[in-house]
Design a protein around this motif. Sequence first.
Motif, PDB file in Angstrom:
ATOM      1  N   PHE A 150       0.806  -1.221   0.000  1.00  0.00           N
ATOM      2  CA  PHE A 150       0.000   0.000   0.000  1.00  0.00           C
ATOM      3  C   PHE A 150       0.840   1.273   0.000  1.00  0.00           C
ATOM      4  O   PHE A 150       0.281   2.378  -0.036  1.00  0.00           O
ATOM      5  N   HIS A 151       2.147   1.157   0.028  1.00  0.00           N
ATOM      6  CA  HIS A 151       2.992   2.343   0.130  1.00  0.00           C
ATOM      7  C   HIS A 151       2.750   3.323  -1.012  1.00  0.00           C
ATOM      8  O   HIS A 151       2.649   4.543  -0.793  1.00  0.00           O
ATOM      9  N   ALA A 152       2.691   2.807  -2.232  1.00  0.00           N
ATOM     10  CA  ALA A 152       2.536   3.698  -3.384  1.00  0.00           C
ATOM     11  C   ALA A 152       1.198   4.420  -3.340  1.00  0.00           C
ATOM     12  O   ALA A 152       1.123   5.647  -3.494  1.00  0.00           O
ATOM     13  N   GLN A 153       0.133   3.687  -3.139  1.00  0.00           N
ATOM     14  CA  GLN A 153      -1.199   4.281  -3.105  1.00  0.00           C
ATOM     15  C   GLN A 153      -1.309   5.336  -2.009  1.00  0.00           C
ATOM     16  O   GLN A 153      -1.812   6.444  -2.228  1.00  0.00           O
ATOM     17  N   HIS A 154      -0.826   5.021  -0.819  1.00  0.00           N
ATOM     18  CA  HIS A 154      -0.982   5.938   0.299  1.00  0.00           C
ATOM     19  C   HIS A 154      -0.090   7.173   0.148  1.00  0.00           C
ATOM     20  O   HIS A 154      -0.485   8.281   0.538  1.00  0.00           O
ATOM     21  N   THR A 155       1.093   6.997  -0.428  1.00  0.00           N
ATOM     22  CA  THR A 155       1.956   8.145  -0.705  1.00  0.00           C
ATOM     23  C   THR A 155       1.308   9.079  -1.709  1.00  0.00           C
ATOM     24  O   THR A 155       1.325  10.313  -1.541  1.00  0.00           O
ATOM     25  N   ARG A 156       0.711   8.530  -2.734  1.00  0.00           N
ATOM     26  CA  ARG A 156       0.104   9.362  -3.776  1.00  0.00           C
ATOM     27  C   ARG A 156      -1.122  10.101  -3.238  1.00  0.00           C
ATOM     28  O   ARG A 156      -1.386  11.247  -3.621  1.00  0.00           O
ATOM     29  N   ILE A 157      -1.866   9.474  -2.348  1.00  0.00           N
ATOM     30  CA  ILE A 157      -3.001  10.162  -1.722  1.00  0.00           C
ATOM     31  C   ILE A 157      -2.505  11.330  -0.885  1.00  0.00           C
ATOM     32  O   ILE A 157      -3.055  12.446  -0.931  1.00  0.00           O
ATOM     33  N   ALA A 158      -1.445  11.094  -0.113  1.00  0.00           N
ATOM     34  CA  ALA A 158      -0.891  12.173   0.713  1.00  0.00           C
ATOM     35  C   ALA A 158      -0.434  13.336  -0.158  1.00  0.00           C
ATOM     36  O   ALA A 158      -0.721  14.512   0.139  1.00  0.00           O
ATOM     37  N   ALA A 159       0.286  13.043  -1.231  1.00  0.00           N
ATOM     38  CA  ALA A 159       0.774  14.102  -2.120  1.00  0.00           C
ATOM     39  C   ALA A 159      -0.373  14.870  -2.754  1.00  0.00           C
ATOM     40  O   ALA A 159      -0.299  16.103  -2.904  1.00  0.00           O
ATOM     41  N   ALA A 160      -1.443  14.161  -3.130  1.00  0.00           N
ATOM     42  CA  ALA A 160      -2.594  14.815  -3.750  1.00  0.00           C
ATOM     43  C   ALA A 160      -3.227  15.846  -2.836  1.00  0.00           C
ATOM     44  O   ALA A 160      -3.884  16.790  -3.304  1.00  0.00           O
ATOM     45  N   HIS A 161      -3.039  15.691  -1.529  1.00  0.00           N
ATOM     46  CA  HIS A 161      -3.581  16.643  -0.557  1.00  0.00           C
ATOM     47  C   HIS A 161      -2.504  17.594  -0.026  1.00  0.00           C
ATOM     48  O   HIS A 161      -2.701  18.263   0.990  1.00  0.00           O
ATOM     49  N   GLY A 162      -1.353  17.627  -0.704  1.00  0.00           N
ATOM     50  CA  GLY A 162      -0.310  18.581  -0.350  1.00  0.00           C
ATOM     51  C   GLY A 162       0.474  18.254   0.896  1.00  0.00           C
ATOM     52  O   GLY A 162       1.072  19.151   1.499  1.00  0.00           O
ATOM     53  N   LYS A 163       0.522  16.972   1.273  1.00  0.00           N
ATOM     54  CA  LYS A 163       1.243  16.581   2.482  1.00  0.00           C
ATOM     55  C   LYS A 163       2.636  16.044   2.124  1.00  0.00           C
ATOM     56  O   LYS A 163       2.774  15.254   1.180  1.00  0.00           O
ATOM     57  N   HIS A 164       3.627  16.445   2.882  1.00  0.00           N
ATOM     58  CA  HIS A 164       4.943  15.820   2.765  1.00  0.00           C
ATOM     59  C   HIS A 164       4.840  14.368   3.219  1.00  0.00           C
ATOM     60  O   HIS A 164       3.939  14.016   3.990  1.00  0.00           O
ATOM     61  N   VAL A 165       5.779  13.520   2.752  1.00  0.00           N
ATOM     62  CA  VAL A 165       5.670  12.088   3.010  1.00  0.00           C
ATOM     63  C   VAL A 165       6.988  11.533   3.542  1.00  0.00           C
ATOM     64  O   VAL A 165       8.056  11.754   2.970  1.00  0.00           O
ATOM     65  N   LEU A 166       6.880  10.803   4.650  1.00  0.00           N
ATOM     66  CA  LEU A 166       7.930   9.903   5.125  1.00  0.00           C
ATOM     67  C   LEU A 166       7.346   8.508   4.973  1.00  0.00           C
ATOM     68  O   LEU A 166       6.400   8.151   5.683  1.00  0.00           O
ATOM     69  N   VAL A 167       7.859   7.710   4.037  1.00  0.00           N
ATOM     70  CA  VAL A 167       7.304   6.386   3.781  1.00  0.00           C
ATOM     71  C   VAL A 167       8.301   5.325   4.228  1.00  0.00           C
ATOM     72  O   VAL A 167       9.512   5.458   4.009  1.00  0.00           O
ATOM     73  N   GLU A 168       7.806   4.274   4.836  1.00  0.00           N
ATOM     74  CA  GLU A 168       8.665   3.180   5.288  1.00  0.00           C
ATOM     75  C   GLU A 168       9.316   2.464   4.103  1.00  0.00           C
ATOM     76  O   GLU A 168       8.797   2.471   2.984  1.00  0.00           O
TER      77      GLU A 168
END
Length: 393
Positions: A79-97
């Motif tokens: 789920f890393h890719a999907q959840h990262t892309r959702i975060a980016a779509a809402h303008g959030k910076h991402v720290l992904v495992e």
Amino acid sequence: MNAGRPIRLGVAGLGRAFTLMLPTFMQDPRIRLVAACDPRDGARAQFARDFDAPVYQDVDALARDASVEAIYVASPHQFHAQHTRIAAAHGKHVLVEKPMAITLAECDAMIADCDAAGVQLIVGHCHSFDAPYARARQIIDGGELGRVRMIQATNYTDFLYRPRRPEELQTEAGGGVVFSQAAHQVDIVRMLAGSPVTSVRAVTGAWDPDRPTEGAYTALLWFEGGAFASITYSGYGRFDSDEWCGWVGELGTDKNPADYGLARRRLTELHDPAEEARLKAARTYGGPAYNPAALQNPPHHQHFGPVIVSCEYADLRPLPDGVQIYRNARQELVRLPAPAVPRYEVVDELHAAVLGGKPAQHDGRWARSTLEVCLALLRSAAERRDIALPIGG
């Protein structure tokens, strides 16, 4: 440690990865946990109690929370890719495992979406963040020891016999030791070598039909400039290479040799995969067997097994408390102070990138290159041949 103002961090996934990062988030003043999401009722309730913060069932709702500035994506690998892309779509910076994702196409989409949104993408925790490896790289960069010629990295653990969900034993879903553990070793040797990997030759072992995924590997990596690295990992729970690290465990805690074989013994008490998955959930954050007392500061730095770097004029060995330098006629230990906060190095990079605009070393492109090596490792083992890099999308 320059605190500055804290990053308002939301958490996507309150499982094992979050449990390991929680001591960092709780003790580092540069982080403030403001929201979380998880499908488990117990985990959400625990977070709401501990942090007096809103909780959600899905990532989209978390990403819509205006109080969240950055999201720590700690969901299962697939789920890393999907959840990262959702975060980016809402303008959030991402720290992904780690691993960043399980395909290069997913990595490319994550990088593109974060670039388009103008948000930072950092991948970790990987053990290449750890202070002993970073200090070894600084010593190499000083130039006195000459160029890196050879690296050997070895780790023997009980990884495969810790409680697992079914997909963690399925390679195609990102399970097994290559996605979870080679990501650490490859990151470490790439940083220490200081140049790109050009070729991979590997073999893997899947020797337990009850744990039908890769439990071991050995790989030879070649780098631009002529250096090479040998990386070996076994998760079959027999020899424990922490014996070679003064019985300091991976997380920087002192280890009791009398606990030998504990992971395998616990598994014999379980009857089916569903019971095993429930046991894992019970011990993670919000589970009935969750133990907050385990969130203590380790006396040593974290590590990922014995590593030796051979340079032109000396060998280096990163250790849990420093870096040992072996010269022609003498040796010395460059000591490191004990960590005040575990994994503070991750927050160093995240804080500098999000609030200071400083380029991160462990960004999406760095982590994509690590995944590329891991995928080449699997392909080399399957095809029994050298794999040249880059391997494409």
